[in-house]
Design a protein around this motif. Sequence first.
Motif, short mmCIF file in Angstrom:
data_model
loop_
_atom_site.label_atom_id
_atom_site.label_comp_id
_atom_site.label_asym_id
_atom_site.label_seq_id
_atom_site.Cartn_x
_atom_site.Cartn_y
_atom_site.Cartn_z
N MET A 55 -2.00 12.47 3.23
CA MET A 55 -2.77 11.29 3.59
C MET A 55 -3.66 10.89 2.42
O MET A 55 -4.32 11.71 1.80
CB MET A 55 -3.62 11.60 4.83
CG MET A 55 -4.39 10.42 5.31
SD MET A 55 -5.06 10.79 6.94
CE MET A 55 -6.48 9.76 6.89
N ILE A 56 -3.69 9.63 2.14
CA ILE A 56 -4.50 9.09 1.05
C ILE A 56 -5.94 8.96 1.53
O ILE A 56 -6.19 8.51 2.64
CB ILE A 56 -3.95 7.72 0.61
CG1 ILE A 56 -2.54 7.91 0.03
CG2 ILE A 56 -4.88 7.07 -0.41
CD1 ILE A 56 -1.81 6.63 -0.24
N GLU A 66 2.13 -2.30 -5.10
CA GLU A 66 2.22 -3.58 -4.40
C GLU A 66 1.00 -3.83 -3.51
O GLU A 66 0.65 -4.98 -3.25
CB GLU A 66 3.50 -3.66 -3.58
CG GLU A 66 4.76 -3.74 -4.43
CD GLU A 66 4.74 -4.93 -5.39
OE1 GLU A 66 4.43 -6.06 -4.96
OE2 GLU A 66 5.03 -4.71 -6.59
N ILE A 67 0.37 -2.77 -3.04
CA ILE A 67 -0.84 -2.91 -2.23
C ILE A 67 -2.01 -3.35 -3.10
O ILE A 67 -2.85 -4.15 -2.69
CB ILE A 67 -1.18 -1.57 -1.51
CG1 ILE A 67 -0.01 -1.10 -0.64
CG2 ILE A 67 -2.48 -1.70 -0.72
CD1 ILE A 67 0.41 -2.07 0.46
N LYS A 116 -0.17 3.28 5.12
CA LYS A 116 0.96 2.65 5.81
C LYS A 116 2.14 2.50 4.84
O LYS A 116 3.29 2.76 5.21
CB LYS A 116 0.54 1.29 6.36
CG LYS A 116 1.56 0.65 7.26
CD LYS A 116 1.01 -0.63 7.86
CE LYS A 116 2.01 -1.29 8.77
NZ LYS A 116 1.49 -2.53 9.37
N ALA A 117 1.87 2.10 3.61
CA ALA A 117 2.93 1.94 2.61
C ALA A 117 3.61 3.27 2.32
O ALA A 117 4.84 3.34 2.21
CB ALA A 117 2.36 1.34 1.33
N VAL A 118 2.83 4.32 2.21
CA VAL A 118 3.38 5.64 1.94
C VAL A 118 4.18 6.15 3.14
O VAL A 118 5.29 6.64 2.99
CB VAL A 118 2.26 6.63 1.55
CG1 VAL A 118 2.78 8.05 1.50
CG2 VAL A 118 1.65 6.23 0.22
N LYS A 135 8.33 6.93 3.45
CA LYS A 135 8.84 8.24 3.84
C LYS A 135 9.82 8.12 5.00
O LYS A 135 10.79 8.86 5.08
CB LYS A 135 7.69 9.17 4.22
CG LYS A 135 6.91 9.66 3.03
CD LYS A 135 5.81 10.61 3.46
CE LYS A 135 5.05 11.11 2.25
NZ LYS A 135 3.94 12.00 2.64
N THR A 136 9.57 7.17 5.89
CA THR A 136 10.48 7.00 7.03
C THR A 136 11.77 6.30 6.60
O THR A 136 12.78 6.41 7.28
CB THR A 136 9.83 6.21 8.19
OG1 THR A 136 9.46 4.91 7.72
CG2 THR A 136 8.62 6.94 8.73
N GLN A 137 11.73 5.59 5.48
CA GLN A 137 12.92 4.91 4.96
C GLN A 137 13.84 5.86 4.19
O GLN A 137 15.00 5.57 3.98
CB GLN A 137 12.52 3.75 4.04
CG GLN A 137 11.74 2.65 4.73
CD GLN A 137 12.58 1.94 5.78
OE1 GLN A 137 13.72 1.61 5.54
NE2 GLN A 137 11.99 1.69 6.93
N ALA A 138 13.29 6.97 3.74
CA ALA A 138 14.05 7.91 2.90
C ALA A 138 15.10 8.67 3.67
O ALA A 138 15.13 8.80 4.83
CB ALA A 138 13.10 8.89 2.24
#
Length: 71
Positions: free
Chosen positions: A1-2, A20-21, A62-64, A68-71
């Motif tokens: 978590m960031i 991008e954020i 959210k971006a991170v 991770k869910t796309q990987a």
Amino acid sequence: MISKENKILDLVSDYPQTEEIFKPYDEIIGKCVMCNHLFETVGEFSEMYGLDMEELLEKLNKAVKHSKTQA
């Protein structure tokens, strides 16, 4: 978590999608974030410009998480 203690350089290095954020903040602060603030923490950066740190952290996390869910 960031968290607010993370350095911007470490974030964009470890999680390239976070760049991008930060891009929209170039216009908000009137400077290139990647050119001028890589060595600040998220907390320092937010405080410097009076930004909503919680909102920025939420976007970054959210971006991170999304990548991770796309990987």
